[in-house]
Design a protein around this motif. Structure first.
Motif: not given
Length: 300
Positions: A161-175
């Protein structure tokens, strides 16, 4: 129940359960009886300052047996399941080296899943990268990070979801750290620190009316014991509101009382209701995620 346990038959004791179900008291008794040391598995009890509001063990309890991973994280410090697992692994290794039995207790289901090898084996993220992305999240907003994720890992960006702050942050950290999608790491279980097959696993499943009454009484007692002073001290640190420590149940309600937005009675009622809702979510998670190796016990 504790009389049925024999130290030589088990590698550890794991005690899960909802808030206010009596986990800490049971852990203390079993640790005394079995020559154990207690390891915290509650994501809020790791934080300093919030001793009363998170119901951390205190006083005489701490003197009876050694306790580990309680109150050791400053409230403004980023903390994760992965960090907890590394620290728990080290603490459990030291406990076993002393010839003692690890007694792990808490209400955070992901911690138990990680401990028994059920959590994805995620790569380490450099501290500088993590800090940079968290700063950008606050300054630029989640949409900017989601746009970057869509450029670097389009399939994962579509899944979130575009508003899912924590999962977006985590996915971006990993990539950003590995050049690979977080999806390539998900589903790869890590090595178990404690094997559930050799541990004595207990999940407390209390009577609901009794649990609700205990929650209500406990929050009122927290006020009497100084929870408001803890919230004042936390607010004085100017911790960002989205930080996990600021989301400890009761912090927001008592902060709004201190700001004159609520009466104290309303703040207590709302915080107690939020605690009851949280306990319900915990019970649902334990019921759906913990398998038959976990003995379900109704506290007396």
């Amino acid at each position: 129940m504790e009389h049925e346990l024999r130290r030589q038959d088990i590698s550890a004791v794991l005690i899960a359960g909802p808030t206010a179900s009596g986990k800490s008291a049971l852990a203390l008794k079993l640790a005394r009886d079995l020559g154990g040391e207690i390891v915290n598995a509650d994501s809020m009890q790791v934080y300093g300052v919030l001793e009363i509001l998170t119901a951390r063990p205190r006083g005489a309890d701490l003197q009876q047996v050694p306790h580990h991973l309680y109150g050791h994280v400053p409230p403004d410090t980023a903390y994760s399941t992965g960090i907890w697992l590394d620290q728990a692994r080290a603490a459990i290794g030291e406990i076993r080296a002393r010839g003692a039995l690890p007694v792990v207790v808490g209400g955070t289901g992901l911690y138990f899943r990680a401990l028994t090898g059920g959590l994805s084996d995620m790569p380490a993220i450099p501290d500088a990268l993590r800090a940079q992305l968290r700063t950008r999240l606050e300054s630029e907003g989640v949409a900017a990070l989601h746009a970057e994720l869509a450029r670097l890992d389009p399939p994962m960006a579509e899944r979130l979801r575009p508003a899912d702050r924590q999962r977006i942050l985590r996915a971006l950290e990993v990539v950003r750290a590995t050049g690979r999608s977080i999806s390539t790491f998900q589903g790869r279980g890590g090595a178990a620190v404690i094997e559930a097959d050799t541990a004595h696993c207990i999940v407390l499943d209390p009577d609901r009316p009794a649990l609700h009454a205990r929650i209500n009484a406990r929050f009122a007692q927290m006020i009497d014991e100084g929870a408001l002073d803890e919230v004042r001290a936390l607010l004085a640190l100017a911790v960002p509101p989205q930080h996990p420590a600021m989301k400890a149940i009761g912090v927001n309600h008592l902060a709004r009382y201190l700001a004159g937005e609520y009466s104290l009675a309303d703040a207590v009622d709302l915080a107690s209701a939020a605690t009851r809702q949280y306990a319900k979510r915990q019970l649902t998670w334990f019921r759906n995620q913990l398998d038959a190796r976990w003995q379900r016990v109704t506290p007396s």
